[in-house]
Design a protein around this motif. Sequence first.
Motif, PDB file in Angstrom:
ATOM      1  N   VAL A  57       0.840  -1.206   0.000  1.00  0.00           N
ATOM      2  CA  VAL A  57       0.000   0.000   0.000  1.00  0.00           C
ATOM      3  C   VAL A  57       0.878   1.260   0.000  1.00  0.00           C
ATOM      4  O   VAL A  57       1.814   1.369   0.782  1.00  0.00           O
ATOM      5  N   ASP A  58       0.546   2.179  -0.885  1.00  0.00           N
ATOM      6  CA  ASP A  58       1.288   3.448  -0.952  1.00  0.00           C
ATOM      7  C   ASP A  58       0.601   4.482  -0.065  1.00  0.00           C
ATOM      8  O   ASP A  58      -0.293   5.193  -0.515  1.00  0.00           O
ATOM      9  N   VAL A  59       1.067   4.574   1.171  1.00  0.00           N
ATOM     10  CA  VAL A  59       0.401   5.517   2.086  1.00  0.00           C
ATOM     11  C   VAL A  59       0.755   6.969   1.773  1.00  0.00           C
ATOM     12  O   VAL A  59       0.178   7.881   2.362  1.00  0.00           O
ATOM     13  N   ASN A  60       1.699   7.185   0.867  1.00  0.00           N
ATOM     14  CA  ASN A  60       1.988   8.563   0.439  1.00  0.00           C
ATOM     15  C   ASN A  60       0.920   9.092  -0.516  1.00  0.00           C
ATOM     16  O   ASN A  60       0.835  10.283  -0.757  1.00  0.00           O
ATOM     17  N   ARG A  61       0.078   8.182  -1.057  1.00  0.00           N
ATOM     18  CA  ARG A  61      -0.976   8.594  -1.995  1.00  0.00           C
ATOM     19  C   ARG A  61      -2.325   8.648  -1.289  1.00  0.00           C
ATOM     20  O   ARG A  61      -2.589   7.865  -0.371  1.00  0.00           O
ATOM     21  N   TYR A  62      -3.186   9.536  -1.766  1.00  0.00           N
ATOM     22  CA  TYR A  62      -4.565   9.539  -1.286  1.00  0.00           C
ATOM     23  C   TYR A  62      -5.226   8.217  -1.669  1.00  0.00           C
ATOM     24  O   TYR A  62      -4.887   7.621  -2.697  1.00  0.00           O
ATOM     25  N   PRO A  63      -6.207   7.780  -0.884  1.00  0.00           N
ATOM     26  CA  PRO A  63      -6.918   6.544  -1.258  1.00  0.00           C
ATOM     27  C   PRO A  63      -7.875   6.782  -2.425  1.00  0.00           C
ATOM     28  O   PRO A  63      -8.177   7.923  -2.761  1.00  0.00           O
ATOM     29  N   ASP A  64      -8.350   5.704  -3.017  1.00  0.00           N
ATOM     30  CA  ASP A  64      -9.424   5.736  -4.009  1.00  0.00           C
ATOM     31  C   ASP A  64     -10.611   6.474  -3.388  1.00  0.00           C
ATOM     32  O   ASP A  64     -11.170   6.034  -2.381  1.00  0.00           O
ATOM     33  N   ALA A  65     -10.982   7.618  -3.987  1.00  0.00           N
ATOM     34  CA  ALA A  65     -11.993   8.485  -3.362  1.00  0.00           C
ATOM     35  C   ALA A  65     -13.351   7.790  -3.241  1.00  0.00           C
ATOM     36  O   ALA A  65     -14.118   8.089  -2.335  1.00  0.00           O
ATOM     37  N   HIS A  66     -13.663   6.890  -4.153  1.00  0.00           N
ATOM     38  CA  HIS A  66     -14.958   6.200  -4.077  1.00  0.00           C
ATOM     39  C   HIS A  66     -14.826   4.769  -3.580  1.00  0.00           C
ATOM     40  O   HIS A  66     -15.814   4.049  -3.501  1.00  0.00           O
ATOM     41  N   ALA A  67     -13.604   4.375  -3.237  1.00  0.00           N
ATOM     42  CA  ALA A  67     -13.373   3.018  -2.738  1.00  0.00           C
ATOM     43  C   ALA A  67     -14.049   1.995  -3.641  1.00  0.00           C
ATOM     44  O   ALA A  67     -14.753   1.103  -3.172  1.00  0.00           O
ATOM     45  N   GLY A  68     -13.839   2.155  -4.954  1.00  0.00           N
ATOM     46  CA  GLY A  68     -14.525   1.326  -5.954  1.00  0.00           C
ATOM     47  C   GLY A  68     -14.466  -0.171  -5.712  1.00  0.00           C
ATOM     48  O   GLY A  68     -15.517  -0.816  -5.578  1.00  0.00           O
ATOM     49  N   PRO A  69     -13.266  -0.762  -5.633  1.00  0.00           N
ATOM     50  CA  PRO A  69     -13.192  -2.216  -5.441  1.00  0.00           C
ATOM     51  C   PRO A  69     -13.861  -2.677  -4.135  1.00  0.00           C
ATOM     52  O   PRO A  69     -14.516  -3.719  -4.101  1.00  0.00           O
ATOM     53  N   LEU A  70     -13.707  -1.873  -3.093  1.00  0.00           N
ATOM     54  CA  LEU A  70     -14.342  -2.232  -1.822  1.00  0.00           C
ATOM     55  C   LEU A  70     -15.861  -2.169  -1.946  1.00  0.00           C
ATOM     56  O   LEU A  70     -16.579  -3.044  -1.450  1.00  0.00           O
ATOM     57  N   GLN A  71     -16.373  -1.135  -2.632  1.00  0.00           N
ATOM     58  CA  GLN A  71     -17.821  -1.051  -2.855  1.00  0.00           C
ATOM     59  C   GLN A  71     -18.342  -2.308  -3.548  1.00  0.00           C
ATOM     60  O   GLN A  71     -19.389  -2.849  -3.165  1.00  0.00           O
ATOM     61  N   GLU A  72     -17.610  -2.755  -4.574  1.00  0.00           N
ATOM     62  CA  GLU A  72     -18.034  -3.952  -5.313  1.00  0.00           C
ATOM     63  C   GLU A  72     -18.103  -5.170  -4.400  1.00  0.00           C
ATOM     64  O   GLU A  72     -19.037  -5.954  -4.432  1.00  0.00           O
ATOM     65  N   LYS A  73     -17.063  -5.307  -3.566  1.00  0.00           N
ATOM     66  CA  LYS A  73     -16.999  -6.454  -2.651  1.00  0.00           C
ATOM     67  C   LYS A  73     -18.161  -6.402  -1.650  1.00  0.00           C
ATOM     68  O   LYS A  73     -18.800  -7.409  -1.358  1.00  0.00           O
TER      69      LYS A  73
END
Length: 360
Positions: A57-73
């Motif tokens: 995980v690249d904690v220097n980057r902002y996360p996926d704003a819509h958490a797309g893959p997590l939403q799908e799961k």
Amino acid sequence: MGSVVNKVKRWVKPVIQAMQPYHVADASGMVKLDAMENPYTWPEELKQRWLVELKEVDVNRYPDAHAGPLQEKLREVMAIPENMSIVLGNGSDELIQMIAMALAQTDRTYIATDPSFAMYRAITEAVDVKFKGVSLNDDFSLNPDLMLSAIDQHQPAIIFLAYPNNPTGNLFDAKVVENIIQAAPGVVVLDEAYHAFSGRSFMTRLNDFDNLLVMRTLSKSGLAGLRLGLLAGPNEWISELDKIRLPYNINILSQRTAEFILAHHEILDAQIQQICQSRDTLYALLADLNDIQVWSSATNFILFRSTIKPGDDIYHGLKKQGILIKNLHGNHQLLAQCLRVTVGTEDENIKFLDALKNLL
Ligand SMILES: *Cc1c(COP(=O)(O)O)cnc(C)c1O
């Protein structure tokens, strides 16, 4: 510096100045049975695989704003109807806050049952909206007449219903809930925080109404530390709420961790099954005690009353023996001398019961 008090008094909203901070009891060194957490962790081998994924995980980057893959799961695991939208919250507490903010206007009222989950009232007051608590019946069932007349009188923008209810542990009658949804002029938030333990849901009924939103959380099923909640409903409602969601509200570690464990959700399912079994055992043992009144539960906690000794004495007596539960005495007249214990491991439950017997 002497003027800081005056400045705060002048500028902070009076409703907030009047609020009490949310109190969390210190649990260090205690058997912690106060907050409906799942007492089990993950197998060592699974933890190792999880850490390998987190390493990428690249904690220097902002996360996926819509958490797309997590939403799908989540859609898959929670069987969200395909035509419904969802919005994720940093815990369902944040979702309650979002919807409370989105509908807040002077002279509006939000309604919840009383007793119920304390955050409904706290968040309503914080957004400067009037709150009306509608009393439950003596057996903690919904009182349809009281509810319908409160709806008629207050025309609430939001009705919060916990299904099953916290802190009482019971499921409301589905037909009465349906009547309330139909009578409500505004939105009904059906809070299914304990769905994993009750197995009952309005998720499949979302298409039957135009004012129903169903809320879930992963907190009670084993991920309280992640802070992840979900609100499902028609896109017309959800897209409005999504506008006030802070862009990166679900952090990158929570997203990856939730995706990882939901891909292995049979682990959580087995823990939940164990908790339900332990709950039924604990209920039977509590029901056997003299001077204890106990209510059956569709959740991972049990409400009970001390009928002779004051509830406060039971709470403090347990605490002295290293057991932390929740004292509800003083919250509502229906909860006089009542306490709430979260179902723990078999070993924790026995420690709790032994400590309780010492006090009776
Ligand atoms: C615990 C609880 C919540 C809060 O859940 P989070 O997702 O941890 O914020 C919401 N509603 C009810 C009824 C609860 O008992």
